[in-house]
Scaffold this motif. Structure first.
Motif, short mmCIF file in Angstrom:
data_model
loop_
_atom_site.label_atom_id
_atom_site.label_comp_id
_atom_site.label_asym_id
_atom_site.label_seq_id
_atom_site.Cartn_x
_atom_site.Cartn_y
_atom_site.Cartn_z
N PHE A 91 0.82 -1.21 0.00
CA PHE A 91 0.00 0.00 0.00
C PHE A 91 0.85 1.27 0.00
N ALA A 92 2.01 1.20 0.66
CA ALA A 92 2.87 2.38 0.79
C ALA A 92 3.77 2.59 -0.42
N GLY A 93 4.04 1.51 -1.17
CA GLY A 93 4.92 1.62 -2.33
C GLY A 93 6.40 1.61 -1.96
N GLU A 94 6.70 1.15 -0.73
CA GLU A 94 8.10 1.04 -0.29
C GLU A 94 8.15 0.02 0.85
N PRO A 95 9.34 -0.57 1.12
CA PRO A 95 9.43 -1.59 2.17
C PRO A 95 9.00 -1.05 3.53
N LYS A 96 8.22 -1.86 4.25
CA LYS A 96 7.72 -1.44 5.56
C LYS A 96 7.92 -2.50 6.66
N ASN A 97 8.37 -3.69 6.28
CA ASN A 97 8.53 -4.76 7.28
C ASN A 97 9.91 -5.42 7.17
N LEU A 98 10.92 -4.60 6.96
CA LEU A 98 12.26 -5.12 6.72
C LEU A 98 12.79 -5.97 7.87
N GLU A 99 12.55 -5.55 9.09
CA GLU A 99 13.10 -6.30 10.23
C GLU A 99 12.52 -7.71 10.31
N ALA A 100 11.22 -7.81 10.11
CA ALA A 100 10.57 -9.13 10.14
C ALA A 100 11.09 -10.01 9.00
N ILE A 101 11.28 -9.40 7.85
CA ILE A 101 11.78 -10.14 6.68
C ILE A 101 13.22 -10.60 6.91
N LYS A 102 14.04 -9.72 7.47
CA LYS A 102 15.43 -10.08 7.78
C LYS A 102 15.48 -11.28 8.72
N LYS A 103 14.62 -11.27 9.71
CA LYS A 103 14.62 -12.33 10.71
C LYS A 103 14.21 -13.67 10.07
N ILE A 104 13.22 -13.62 9.20
CA ILE A 104 12.80 -14.83 8.49
C ILE A 104 13.97 -15.38 7.68
N ARG A 105 14.68 -14.48 6.99
CA ARG A 105 15.81 -14.91 6.16
C ARG A 105 16.92 -15.52 7.01
N GLU A 106 17.17 -14.92 8.16
CA GLU A 106 18.24 -15.40 9.04
C GLU A 106 17.92 -16.78 9.63
N LYS A 107 16.64 -17.01 9.93
CA LYS A 107 16.25 -18.21 10.67
C LYS A 107 15.91 -19.41 9.77
N SER A 108 15.72 -19.17 8.47
CA SER A 108 15.21 -20.23 7.59
C SER A 108 16.14 -20.48 6.41
#
Length: 236
Positions: free
Chosen positions: A56-73
């Motif tokens: 909706f915003a047209g730019e990243p808004k959940n980078l921290e959650a995404i980083k954590k998913i990438r780190e853990k999986s």
């Protein structure tokens, strides 16, 4: 056929929407990375991620959650939601996301998307309402038919097309097989079905088409109407 379990992120939490409406969000986890680990344990190879706020915003808004998913999986990951420029594409790929999904920009600026597909692993998201392309987090409908947009990307270098029937998304009403097949035939590109998957019968029906390359599973898993382990066994 690849099954892509989905994690949609809103305000850092894993949620599911109904028909793309943000105020319909139902929270399934305060720690989305835990779901990624769960999918991994069930036999997933890929994960489908969406930054809903970003869409909706047209730019990243959940980078921290995404980083954590990438780190853990260890899963392969494709991610969409608010990706409108090359800088954002590079940022996500640098984070370790395997490929990015371009949605609204794919309808508005196909040449940009084709240019990006020459450099990066790009997936096009075609979301439709009554057969017409929906953009801006599905808040607007364009005058372009979804199949026409799919044809635009034939032989473009785009890795795959995700086609979503917005009217079915999050409704558990069954996947729109005909729509998915029409996109696959129009584009000649690996096509991933999205929206409305309810149970194992949807997976079987998509397999029977012999043309659909993948399917995104969201609410059917979260609400327990689809046994993912059974689904993974079916497509192996």
């Amino acid at each position: 056929m690849i099954i892509y379990p989905a994690i949609d992120i809103k305000d850092g939490k894993a949620v599911r929407l109904t028909k793309g409406l943000m105020d319909s969000a139902k929270i399934y986890s305060n720690e989305p990375w835990e779901l990624a680990k769960k999918f991994e344990s069930l036999g997933a190879k890929w994960l489908h991620l969406v930054d809903l706020n970003g869409a909706f915003a047209g730019e990243p808004k959940n980078l921290e959650a995404i980083k954590k998913i990438r780190e853990k999986s260890k899963l392969h990951m494709q991610l969409g939601g608010g990706i409108r420029d090359e800088e954002t594409i590079k940022r996500y790929l640098d984070l370790g996301i395997d490929r990015v999904i371009l949605g609204s920009i794919a309808a508005k600026n196909p040449e940009f998307v084709k240019d990006m597909a020459k450099k990066y692993r790009i997936v096009v998201g075609i979301d439709a309402i009554d057969g017409y392309v929906a953009v801006e987090g599905w808040a607007k409908t364009s005058t372009m038919k979804a199949t026409e947009l799919a044809k635009e990307y034939a032989k473009s270098g785009v890795e795959a097309i995700i086609c979503t029937d917005v009217s079915r998304d999050g409704t558990l009403s069954g996947v729109n097989i005909d729509f998915t097949v029409s996109i696959a035939k129009a584009s000649g590109i690996d096509t991933i079905a999205s929206g409305g998957v309810r149970d194992i019968n949807d997976i079987k029906a998509l397999l029977d088409t012999k043309i659909v390359a993948g399917v995104i599973v969201g609410k059917a898993f979260y609400e327990g109407t689809l046994d993912l382990k059974e689904a993974f066994a079916l497509v192996e």
